[in-house]
Design an enzyme around this catalytic site. Structure first.
Site, short mmCIF file in Angstrom:
data_model
loop_
_atom_site.label_atom_id
_atom_site.label_comp_id
_atom_site.label_asym_id
_atom_site.label_seq_id
_atom_site.Cartn_x
_atom_site.Cartn_y
_atom_site.Cartn_z
NE ARG A 70 -69.77 4.65 5.90
CZ ARG A 70 -68.88 5.36 6.56
NH1 ARG A 70 -68.43 6.50 6.05
NH2 ARG A 70 -68.44 4.99 7.74
CE LYS A 207 -73.82 4.63 7.75
NZ LYS A 207 -74.06 4.66 9.20
CG HIS A 227 -73.92 7.25 12.92
ND1 HIS A 227 -72.55 7.13 12.90
CD2 HIS A 227 -74.40 6.09 12.40
CE1 HIS A 227 -72.21 5.96 12.38
NE2 HIS A 227 -73.31 5.31 12.08
CB SER A 249 -68.24 3.07 11.76
OG SER A 249 -68.97 4.12 11.17
CB CYS A 251 -68.04 1.53 18.75
SG CYS A 251 -66.47 2.38 18.54
CG ASP A 278 -76.35 2.91 10.97
OD1 ASP A 278 -75.34 3.10 11.68
OD2 ASP A 278 -76.38 3.19 9.76
#
Ligand code: OXD
Ligand code: MN
Length: 594
Positions: A70, A207, A227, A249, A251, A278
């Site tokens: 991204r 997203k 999220h 993101s 983790c 997600d």
């Protein structure tokens, strides 16, 4: 296929006038259509068919080398007023945004086909769901959207002649990073993405719609787009409790969502149900409680690091009908990635398409990776061995606990529970993660990432915190809020906690706390487990290490609280006063501790 929706037909015509495709094809979601598109993409080289004996239904794709993640610096919220985008987003006026992107879109689909993808985020017809229509000149995008969302004829039918939908326009243009823009127009319910072919930038349901645009809808309509993973934990008596968890993101959301219970807890007979990895859309239902759906139908997961030890269920999920992007291609047309299963292949084609051998170095002496660190698999949730039986349920699942977390080498205890909802919102708002070697920038640097939404909140984050506080007040029974940290290290930098399946021991404590059946000690941070309240059967972890995992370093927290205070300054007078008062309370609890 055509639509009886006049506004939709007009919009498609307008966008086609700007982009000038040779053909317009409406996506119906059929198997025949999938075969036809794949065949076309194999012929053009956009996709490579993988070994159909070993990986049935699987295909391979490479993105451009400068288009592998991204691009947050090219991602904008376009609102009339800058303050509506807030201090954490890049901003343009809608006028500027449309003008800049129009110049790139203009005539960009000459010689190409424009696909029209009607899609539903959430079960078709559910009151929790939203519809979008994505126009794209990429077959790769169409095939990914078919896995990640519900697409085609039934969605058009649900839309009827006048239904509301998010207008999503994507074009590859020339894939030039200098002519790449990911634009969100919340005032027009519109997304324009141009110049990229990377999933997070181009699968506009994910997203862009399900987080950035949906967060603005949620604020307006009284629900939450987060999220978060969603998972159920079933006990032998058949009772299932569901939890939602937000981690930045990288983790381990995907790993946690499909966790395999550890050997030591096998006697307890737990079963895990994966609802999503997600995104969670959460609403207060007619019973006054918080319920959640996963608006997606697939996983767009990071491949490197996924193996039979870290995530056996993901490995099983990607054995068929999966799109692999930017991984290593083996001579037998199967795939491999670093820290994956199986022996390191003797040769292959790397993610850029160059011949690769293990240990090969670049001109700077750095090992060349076979798979890009952000290489991905796109796979249907329905193939996951732990897929929840409630995935099609229109009202989703009831949420008992919300978990926040991040990577903190020294600071945060393994787990703690907020005193109440407002305190939990404070914990979420001050959430942070330390940079790992896999990310650009200084290793160890702390990045604040409130509710893991920093790159995904489509409006002013001060107002977003207000919305969280407001939602809590509107619930009859609020889920309890927790914070976890799987990444605590000892003085020598070794991880103290084994993670992965063993994390169920912590979820067990969390769920017991929701039923008031587990012990805890009161600390300035919140409730922390007593040593004996965690079931450590079969886990070789010393009492000393467990003590260290649960310990609180007062000096480090003093510095952390100062950091919270300076972070809050970013939001000016749009920071809810409740959060300022939570900081004062936290300081007070530390000053009277021990
Ligand atoms: C993702 C992310 O790809 O959060 O899910 O970056
Ligand atoms: Mn994510």
């Amino acid at each position: 296929m055509t639509s009886k929706h006049r506004k939709l037909a007009e919009w498609v015509k307008d966008m086609a006038r700007m982009c000038q495709p040779d053909h317009i094809v409406w996506i119906d979601g059929s198997e025949e259509e999938k075969k036809r598109l794949e065949k076309e993409a194999f012929a053009s080289g956009e996709l490579i068919q993988l070994n159909q004996n070993k990986l049935p239904g699987c295909v391979y794709h490479r993105t451009a080398q400068n288009d592998v993640a991204r691009t947050e610096h090219l991602t904008f919220i376009c609102t009339s007023k800058k303050s509506d985008a807030g201090p954490t987003n890049n901003w343009m006026t809608p006028r500027q945004g449309y003008a800049k992107a129009r110049a790139i879109f203009k005539n960009s689909m000459r010689g190409r086909t424009m696909y029209v993808i009607p899609f539903s985020m959430g079960p078709v017809g559910s009151p929790f769901s939203k519809i979008g229509v994505e126009l794209t000149d990429s077959i790769y995008v169409v095939l990914n959207m078919r896995i990640m969302t519900r697409v085609g004829a039934e969605v058009l039918q649900q839309l009827g002649s006048n239904g509301a939908f998010t207008k999503c326009l994507h074009g590859k243009a020339d894939l030039d990073i200098n002519r790449r823009l990911i634009l969100h127009f919340p005032e027009d319910n519109t997304i324009w993405s141009v110049g990229s072919g990377y999933g997070g930038n181009v699968l506009l349901g994910k997203k862009c719609l399900a987080l950035r645009i949906a967060s603005t809808m949620g604020q307006r309509e009284g629900w939450m787009a987060e999220h978060m993973l969603i998972m159920g934990v079933e006990r032998p008596n058949g009772q299932i409790q569901y939890l939602a968890a937000a981690f930045p993101s990288a983790c381990g959301k995907t790993n946690l969502a499909m966790l395999v219970p550890p050997q030591g807890l096998a006697r307890k007979g737990y079963k895990i149900w994966t609802v999503g990895d997600d995104i969670a859309w959460m609403r207060i239902d007619s019973d006054g409680n918080l319920w959640a759906i996963n608006p997606e139908t697939g996983f767009f997961g990071v491949a490197p690091g996924t193996n039979s030890k870290t995530n056996p269920n993901a490995v099983k999920t990607v054995q068929k009908n999966t799109i692999f992007t930017n991984v290593l291609l083996k001579p037998d047309k199967t795939v491999w990635w670093e820290e994956g299963d199986g022996p390191i292949p003797a040769e292959g084609l790397d993610w850029r398409g160059y011949p690769w051998r293990p240990g090969q170095k670049d001109e700077n002496g750095k090992i060349i990776k076979g798979a890009h660190p952000n290489s991905r698999f796109t796979a249907p949730i329905s193939q996951c061995p732990t897929a929840s039986f409630r995935l099609q349920h229109h009202h989703g699942v009831p949420i008992s606990a919300i978990i926040f977390g991040g990577r903190r080498a020294r600071l945060a205890p393994l787990v703690y529970e907020a005193y109440n909802w407002e305190h939990g919102v404070y914990i979420g708002a001050t959430m942070a993660s330390e940079r790992t070697a896999a990310q650009m920038g200084k290793v160890g640097e702390v990045r604040r990432d409130p509710m893991a939404m920093l790159p995904f909140c489509g409006y002013h984050m001060g107002d977003y915190f207000k919305h969280w506080l407001h939602m809590g007040k509107a619930m009859k029974k609020q889920p309890k809020i927790f914070h976890v940290n799987w990444f605590r290290q000892d003085q020598s930098g070794k991880f103290l906690w084994p993670g992965y399946g063993e994390n169920l021991r912590i979820l067990e404590w969390i769920l017991a706390r929701c039923e008031n059946t587990a012990e805890a000690s009161k600390t300035p941070l919140g409730y922390v487990p007593t040593l004996r309240s965690l079931d450590m059967t079969g886990l070789d972890l010393s009492k000393q290490n467990l003590q260290e995992l649960l310990s609180i370093d007062e000096e480090a927290w003093k510095q952390e609280m100062d950091d919270h205070e300076s972070f809050f300054k970013l939001f000016g007078n749009r920071l809810p006063k409740e959060l300022r008062s939570q900081l004062a309370k936290l300081r007070r609890r530390f000053s009277t501790w021990k």
